[in-house]
Design a protein around this motif. Structure first.
Motif, mmCIF file in Angstrom:
data_model
loop_
_atom_site.group_PDB
_atom_site.id
_atom_site.type_symbol
_atom_site.label_atom_id
_atom_site.label_comp_id
_atom_site.label_asym_id
_atom_site.label_seq_id
_atom_site.Cartn_x
_atom_site.Cartn_y
_atom_site.Cartn_z
ATOM 1 N N THR A 187 -5.901 -6.976 -4.945
ATOM 2 C CA THR A 187 -6.220 -6.242 -6.163
ATOM 3 C C THR A 187 -5.835 -4.770 -6.103
ATOM 4 N N GLY A 188 -5.766 -4.200 -4.883
ATOM 5 C CA GLY A 188 -5.507 -2.769 -4.760
ATOM 6 C C GLY A 188 -6.717 -1.913 -5.033
ATOM 7 N N ASN A 189 -7.864 -2.538 -5.244
ATOM 8 C CA ASN A 189 -9.099 -1.824 -5.546
ATOM 9 C C ASN A 189 -9.827 -1.523 -4.239
ATOM 10 N N ALA A 190 -9.962 -0.234 -3.924
ATOM 11 C CA ALA A 190 -10.609 0.155 -2.660
ATOM 12 C C ALA A 190 -12.042 -0.343 -2.591
ATOM 13 N N ALA A 191 -12.663 -0.549 -3.745
ATOM 14 C CA ALA A 191 -14.045 -1.039 -3.760
ATOM 15 C C ALA A 191 -14.144 -2.442 -3.194
ATOM 16 N N HIS A 192 -13.014 -3.159 -3.170
ATOM 17 C CA HIS A 192 -12.997 -4.516 -2.608
ATOM 18 C C HIS A 192 -12.663 -4.507 -1.126
ATOM 19 N N GLY A 193 -12.521 -3.334 -0.539
ATOM 20 C CA GLY A 193 -12.042 -3.240 0.833
ATOM 21 C C GLY A 193 -12.894 -3.976 1.842
ATOM 22 N N SER A 241 -8.594 -9.479 2.896
ATOM 23 C CA SER A 241 -9.628 -8.888 2.057
ATOM 24 C C SER A 241 -9.119 -8.850 0.633
ATOM 25 N N TYR A 293 0.802 -1.210 0.000
ATOM 26 C CA TYR A 293 0.000 0.000 0.000
ATOM 27 C C TYR A 293 0.846 1.276 0.000
ATOM 28 N N SER A 302 -9.096 -6.541 -1.517
ATOM 29 C CA SER A 302 -8.358 -5.331 -1.877
ATOM 30 C C SER A 302 -6.869 -5.461 -1.587
ATOM 31 N N GLU A 303 -6.519 -6.322 -0.644
ATOM 32 C CA GLU A 303 -5.115 -6.554 -0.330
ATOM 33 C C GLU A 303 -4.367 -7.099 -1.543
ATOM 34 N N ARG A 334 1.577 -6.952 -6.476
ATOM 35 C CA ARG A 334 0.954 -7.297 -5.196
ATOM 36 C C ARG A 334 0.975 -8.807 -4.985
#
Length: 438
Positions: A98-104, A93, A31, A95-96, A40
């Motif tokens: 993919t880096g996509n905050a929507a997956h948070g 999660s 991050y 997002s960890e 990632r």
């Protein structure tokens, strides 16, 4: 009875300590700055101690494919493959990875925080110092604890049931240790306290407070060794080994160290041991096999399973261990787990056909078995059967499937299926277990 020797095990905090390292030696934080999916994936793979060839084998792909994903030469894979990678890397999660905050908020191997988590956490963190209230007798606490285990096994909403009971049990068991009048009473109280912490671990597993889970595991092991009770030591070691194994591949050696040390202590006691001690030895032998299967060591995995099966055959036909569910009935379910962890789809389905889930008395354990069956069906290319089996898991114990990362991964993967009927069925189940909004 033999005096309990200290069981060596590795504290996760101590594992993080060691020689000083330079900044060049430290793996970058995914991050810290925007990173591509492949970067990632590589960072998380290396943090988990998984070689590229091993990840490739578990995904059914070539090492070259993994390398090309990691260096960005191939595009980010589609959701089903991302979910499989997330499962192997044990990401908390999506997002960890993919880096996509929507997956948070899309948690895979950590479920939602239960409404009773704050009360249980407060009970663990607050020591009953300075109280004038008399502690219950250890025998009274043991009876309450036995009722709590029974309630857990019989309830669909088992986390709700034990979450309601735990705060008072924790406080009273701590108080009993403090107010013990003799060494004998103190050891008896420590044995009960250790098992209360064991029950707490079942509640805390896969909830979003891993530090609390480890604190309970550590306290449970200390209380068990203070009790000098073989059964308490075995249960604490069984749970500690699981906590290590679920932390990832770099902790497998720690899981084995705990398991083997406990077995070395308990096996000399077996000639005169009661059923509960025999059962915890069998449960520990299976745990050794489970860890071997995670490593991909087929011979050791089935060898340990067979040792555990022989212990189960020495138990009465209707015996069922109150903590581990170890019994004759559970060995079929354990065989499915070994085959699934070895990624042997055909063998998983064969073992599932041989196992009789109806003989598993515990609702949450029966649901867990259904999830393992579903994993086997998906490995074998039978997604419809996998979804049908997850429906059975939900029927047995909804709170088990809601907190299980494997089940969540299968359901999410099937929401992207080509078949409209499979997508519909998966979407309905995803809503029921809280992965997708209604």
């Amino acid at each position: 009875m033999k005096r309990a020797s200290a069981i060596p095990w590795q504290c996760p905090v101590a594992q993080r300590r060691g020689k000083a390292v330079s900044s060049e030696d430290v793996t970058p934080d995914p991050y810290a700055e925007p990173l591509a999916f492949g970067q990632r994936m590589q960072l998380l793979r290396e943090r988990r101690g998984i070689p590229r060839t091993v990840l490739a084998g578990l995904l059914g792909m070539s090492p070259s494919w993994v390398k090309q994903i990691e260096n960005g030469r191939l595009q980010t894979p589609k959701l089903p493959m991302i979910l499989r990678i997330a499962e192997i890397l044990r990401v908390r999660s999506l997002s960890e990875l993919t880096g996509n905050a929507a997956h948070g908020e899309l948690m895979l191997f950590v479920g939602p925080g239960h409404a009773r988590l704050p009360a249980v956490a407060a009970a663990v963190n607050t020591f009953p110092a300075g109280t004038d209230r008399a502690a219950p007798a250890p025998a009274h606490l043991a009876a309450r604890l036995a009722s709590a285990w029974t309630a857990r096994h019989e309830a669909k909403n088992h986390r709700e049931v034990i979450g309601k009971l735990l705060p008072d049990l924790i406080h009273d068991a701590q108080l009993a240790v403090r107010q013990a009048d003799s060494a004998l009473d103190r050891r008896a109280a420590q044995a009960v306290l250790s098992e209360v912490y064991a029950l707490s671990q079942f509640f805390l597993a896969y909830q979003p407070d891993s530090s609390l889970l480890w604190r309970v595991a550590e306290r449970g092991m200390v209380a068990a060794q203070e009790s000098e009770d073989p059964h308490a030591i075995g249960v604490a070691a069984w749970l500690t080994a699981q906590a290590h194994r679920d932390s990832g591949a770099t902790h497998y050696d720690a899981a084995d160290a705990v398991t083997l040390a406990a077995l070395a202590h308990l096996e000399p006691l077996l000639p005169d041991a009661p059923d509960d001690v025999l059962a915890i030895v069998g449960a520990l032998e299976f745990e050794a096999g489970y860890t071997a299967a995670r490593r991909g060591d087929t011979g050791s995995a089935w060898g340990w399973w067979d040792k555990a099966r022989k212990k189960a055959q020495r138990l009465p036909g209707d015996y069922y261990h109150p903590v581990t569910s170890f019994s004759r009935a559970i060995m079929g379910a354990h065989a499915v787990t070994v085959a699934v962890e070895l990624h042997a789809g055909g063998e998983s389905v064969r073992q599932a056909a041989a196992a009789d889930a109806t003989t598993i008395k515990s609702r949450p354990r029966r649901a867990r078995h259904r999830i393992e069956e579903a994993r086997g069906y998906q490995l074998d290319g039978q997604p419809e059967a996998a979804l049908a089996t997850l429906d059975k898991a939900f029927e047995a114990a909804p709170e088990t499937i809601r907190y299980n990362g494997y089940a969540r991964r299968i359901v999410l993967e099937e929401t992207e299926a080509k078949s409209p009927e499979r997508r519909r069925r998966a979407a309905e189940l995803a809503v029921k277990i809280g992965v997708l909004a209604a």
